[in-house]
Write a protein that holds these residues in place. Sequence first.
Motif, PDB file in Angstrom:
ATOM      1  N   THR A 198      -7.873 -10.026  -3.044  1.00  0.00           N
ATOM      2  CA  THR A 198      -8.977  -8.804  -3.102  1.00  0.00           C
ATOM      3  C   THR A 198      -8.793  -7.580  -2.564  1.00  0.00           C
ATOM      4  O   THR A 198      -8.421  -7.614  -1.309  1.00  0.00           O
ATOM      5  N   PRO A 199      -9.454  -6.469  -3.173  1.00  0.00           N
ATOM      6  CA  PRO A 199      -9.247  -5.172  -2.131  1.00  0.00           C
ATOM      7  C   PRO A 199      -9.939  -5.414  -0.736  1.00  0.00           C
ATOM      8  O   PRO A 199      -9.507  -4.839   0.050  1.00  0.00           O
ATOM      9  N   SER A 200     -11.160  -6.220  -0.783  1.00  0.00           N
ATOM     10  CA  SER A 200     -12.024  -6.582   0.553  1.00  0.00           C
ATOM     11  C   SER A 200     -10.878  -7.082   1.146  1.00  0.00           C
ATOM     12  O   SER A 200     -11.136  -6.847   2.557  1.00  0.00           O
ATOM     13  N   ALA A 201     -10.182  -8.043   0.936  1.00  0.00           N
ATOM     14  CA  ALA A 201      -9.374  -8.897   1.853  1.00  0.00           C
ATOM     15  C   ALA A 201      -8.197  -7.902   2.498  1.00  0.00           C
ATOM     16  O   ALA A 201      -7.725  -8.061   3.530  1.00  0.00           O
ATOM     17  N   VAL A 202      -7.744  -6.942   1.489  1.00  0.00           N
ATOM     18  CA  VAL A 202      -6.791  -6.114   2.068  1.00  0.00           C
ATOM     19  C   VAL A 202      -7.303  -5.172   3.002  1.00  0.00           C
ATOM     20  O   VAL A 202      -6.614  -4.781   3.921  1.00  0.00           O
ATOM     21  N   SER A 203      -8.505  -4.677   2.662  1.00  0.00           N
ATOM     22  CA  SER A 203      -9.165  -3.855   3.760  1.00  0.00           C
ATOM     23  C   SER A 203      -9.195  -4.456   4.959  1.00  0.00           C
ATOM     24  O   SER A 203      -9.096  -3.850   6.300  1.00  0.00           O
TER      25      SER A 203
ATOM     26  N   PRO B 148      -8.070   7.884   4.261  1.00  0.00           N
ATOM     27  CA  PRO B 148      -8.410   8.096   2.894  1.00  0.00           C
ATOM     28  C   PRO B 148      -7.807   9.601   2.344  1.00  0.00           C
ATOM     29  O   PRO B 148      -7.855  10.380   3.163  1.00  0.00           O
ATOM     30  N   VAL B 149      -7.309   9.471   0.904  1.00  0.00           N
ATOM     31  CA  VAL B 149      -6.794  10.836   0.399  1.00  0.00           C
ATOM     32  C   VAL B 149      -7.229  10.751  -0.931  1.00  0.00           C
ATOM     33  O   VAL B 149      -6.655  10.102  -1.677  1.00  0.00           O
ATOM     34  N   GLY B 150      -8.544  11.551  -1.262  1.00  0.00           N
ATOM     35  CA  GLY B 150      -8.918  11.318  -2.679  1.00  0.00           C
ATOM     36  C   GLY B 150      -9.200   9.788  -3.014  1.00  0.00           C
ATOM     37  O   GLY B 150     -10.262   9.199  -2.386  1.00  0.00           O
ATOM     38  N   ARG B 151      -8.819   9.197  -4.048  1.00  0.00           N
ATOM     39  CA  ARG B 151      -9.234   8.078  -4.498  1.00  0.00           C
ATOM     40  C   ARG B 151      -8.291   6.802  -3.991  1.00  0.00           C
ATOM     41  O   ARG B 151      -8.463   5.648  -3.938  1.00  0.00           O
ATOM     42  N   GLY B 152      -7.259   7.537  -3.234  1.00  0.00           N
ATOM     43  CA  GLY B 152      -6.165   6.379  -2.549  1.00  0.00           C
ATOM     44  C   GLY B 152      -6.325   6.586  -1.348  1.00  0.00           C
ATOM     45  O   GLY B 152      -7.108   6.857  -0.625  1.00  0.00           O
ATOM     46  N   VAL B 153      -5.184   6.164  -0.537  1.00  0.00           N
ATOM     47  CA  VAL B 153      -5.003   6.326   0.940  1.00  0.00           C
ATOM     48  C   VAL B 153      -3.518   6.501   1.356  1.00  0.00           C
ATOM     49  O   VAL B 153      -2.652   6.725   0.458  1.00  0.00           O
ATOM     50  N   ARG B 154      -3.457   6.871   2.187  1.00  0.00           N
ATOM     51  CA  ARG B 154      -1.719   7.146   2.930  1.00  0.00           C
ATOM     52  C   ARG B 154      -1.683   6.584   4.235  1.00  0.00           C
ATOM     53  O   ARG B 154      -2.697   6.449   4.938  1.00  0.00           O
ATOM     54  N   LEU B 155      -0.406   6.209   4.491  1.00  0.00           N
ATOM     55  CA  LEU B 155      -0.185   5.858   5.846  1.00  0.00           C
ATOM     56  C   LEU B 155      -0.137   6.693   7.010  1.00  0.00           C
ATOM     57  O   LEU B 155       0.022   7.961   6.722  1.00  0.00           O
ATOM     58  N   THR B 156      -0.570   6.307   8.144  1.00  0.00           N
ATOM     59  CA  THR B 156      -0.349   7.466   9.085  1.00  0.00           C
ATOM     60  C   THR B 156       1.018   7.336   9.561  1.00  0.00           C
ATOM     61  O   THR B 156       1.622   6.524   9.251  1.00  0.00           O
TER      62      THR B 156
ATOM     63  N   ILE C 268       0.716  -1.282  -0.143  1.00  0.00           N
ATOM     64  CA  ILE C 268       0.038  -0.066   0.047  1.00  0.00           C
ATOM     65  C   ILE C 268       0.885   1.287   0.027  1.00  0.00           C
ATOM     66  O   ILE C 268       0.591   2.390  -0.646  1.00  0.00           O
ATOM     67  N   ALA C 269       1.960   1.243   0.812  1.00  0.00           N
ATOM     68  CA  ALA C 269       2.818   2.388   0.750  1.00  0.00           C
ATOM     69  C   ALA C 269       3.382   2.667  -0.565  1.00  0.00           C
ATOM     70  O   ALA C 269       3.652   3.603  -1.036  1.00  0.00           O
ATOM     71  N   ARG C 270       3.880   1.532  -1.119  1.00  0.00           N
ATOM     72  CA  ARG C 270       4.499   1.815  -2.507  1.00  0.00           C
ATOM     73  C   ARG C 270       3.418   1.945  -3.770  1.00  0.00           C
ATOM     74  O   ARG C 270       3.769   2.959  -4.489  1.00  0.00           O
ATOM     75  N   HIS C 271       2.350   1.802  -3.681  1.00  0.00           N
ATOM     76  CA  HIS C 271       1.187   1.921  -4.788  1.00  0.00           C
ATOM     77  C   HIS C 271       0.215   2.934  -4.468  1.00  0.00           C
ATOM     78  O   HIS C 271      -0.471   3.715  -5.467  1.00  0.00           O
TER      79      HIS C 271
ATOM     80  N   VAL D 286      -5.543   0.742  -2.225  1.00  0.00           N
ATOM     81  CA  VAL D 286      -5.768  -0.776  -1.679  1.00  0.00           C
ATOM     82  C   VAL D 286      -5.676  -1.647  -2.840  1.00  0.00           C
ATOM     83  O   VAL D 286      -5.393  -2.686  -2.955  1.00  0.00           O
ATOM     84  N   THR D 287      -6.648  -1.073  -4.121  1.00  0.00           N
ATOM     85  CA  THR D 287      -6.543  -1.833  -5.199  1.00  0.00           C
ATOM     86  C   THR D 287      -5.409  -2.432  -5.817  1.00  0.00           C
ATOM     87  O   THR D 287      -5.144  -3.521  -6.087  1.00  0.00           O
ATOM     88  N   ALA D 288      -4.430  -1.365  -6.055  1.00  0.00           N
ATOM     89  CA  ALA D 288      -3.311  -1.765  -6.456  1.00  0.00           C
ATOM     90  C   ALA D 288      -2.290  -2.653  -5.779  1.00  0.00           C
ATOM     91  O   ALA D 288      -1.698  -3.620  -6.173  1.00  0.00           O
ATOM     92  N   ALA D 289      -2.542  -2.299  -4.420  1.00  0.00           N
ATOM     93  CA  ALA D 289      -1.858  -3.220  -3.172  1.00  0.00           C
ATOM     94  C   ALA D 289      -2.281  -4.775  -3.387  1.00  0.00           C
ATOM     95  O   ALA D 289      -1.811  -5.968  -3.602  1.00  0.00           O
ATOM     96  N   ALA D 290      -3.578  -4.907  -3.485  1.00  0.00           N
ATOM     97  CA  ALA D 290      -4.318  -6.064  -3.594  1.00  0.00           C
ATOM     98  C   ALA D 290      -3.889  -6.767  -4.908  1.00  0.00           C
ATOM     99  O   ALA D 290      -3.825  -8.114  -4.918  1.00  0.00           O
ATOM    100  N   GLU D 291      -3.858  -6.146  -6.064  1.00  0.00           N
ATOM    101  CA  GLU D 291      -3.135  -6.879  -7.162  1.00  0.00           C
ATOM    102  C   GLU D 291      -1.957  -7.510  -7.158  1.00  0.00           C
ATOM    103  O   GLU D 291      -1.766  -8.622  -7.534  1.00  0.00           O
ATOM    104  N   VAL D 292      -0.777  -6.887  -6.675  1.00  0.00           N
ATOM    105  CA  VAL D 292       0.539  -7.010  -6.381  1.00  0.00           C
ATOM    106  C   VAL D 292       0.568  -8.350  -5.350  1.00  0.00           C
ATOM    107  O   VAL D 292       1.537  -9.269  -5.623  1.00  0.00           O
TER     108      VAL D 292
END
Length: 307
Positions: A28-33, A50-58, A12-15, A18-24
Amino acid sequence: MIDRRLRVLAAIARHGTVTAAAEVCRLTPSAVSHQMQALARELDVALLEPVGRGVRLTPAARTLLEHGETLAAQWEQARADLAAHRAGAVGGTLRFAAFSSAAAVVVPKALEHLRGEHPQMRLYLRESEPARSFDLLAADDADLAVVVATPSIPPVSDPAFDQHSLFDEPLDILVGPDHPLVGRRGVALRDLAADPWICGNVGRAYHQLVTLACTTAGFAPDIAHHADEWDTGAALVARGYGVALVPRLADLPAHHDTRRLPITTPPVPTRRVVAAVRAGSQHQPAIAAGLDALRHVAGTALPALGR
């Protein structure tokens, strides 16, 4: 032995999504969440926002990730130390990931060298884009990646990986047989500023190399066609549809009538070829042997680069 959810958090930090992290991570995105929510509850801290359509780490997530990277590197080193207690020849499986030219020219020679030096090893090669190769390393789906240094890969300072420079490869100009530059003794990249260009698709390493080289030479390339395969690009160049940059080691198809011209006037574009491994793993016997084989091939390849 390390919580696999830390790898998901690193993805998630690299991409950034959640969707991109799930792919690599092949989830599934729901499993990552769900995994991130469960990990946050266990640690009693917020990990994502959440940040826009993505997320960022706290900040808490980044602290956790720093510890995770340290743990991962220590585990890789532990595997290397334990190998010293095993007698016998170097064996096991060594998995390479490499971009197209390296997968065609450099890595097969390294595999041949390894087969002669360590016949008990099981060797595997997967062709992949440089950024994807780092995902494979992080997911423990590859042990050694041969990549081109581009803005899309992690920086050398990234503590999750160790990167080792192999060689710098010049790029040449590929033109058709009737191009006005054919026959000239010296060529500058800016001599082709007005030509139509053939380039890889946006987001791929080859596209980044071409646009950066042309920008450094003082112009933006007029990209007329996108082609990721050398056969497609050479076919277009041979028929006068544009010019292209090609690596010195690229084995171009002989059935297309093209001319390769070295660039003799600065700036001379080059690409840096790098071997990358998970931090702490370079002392494991199989991976160390793989790095040695790549260095051996790089040493024998340099004369062919005209250096």
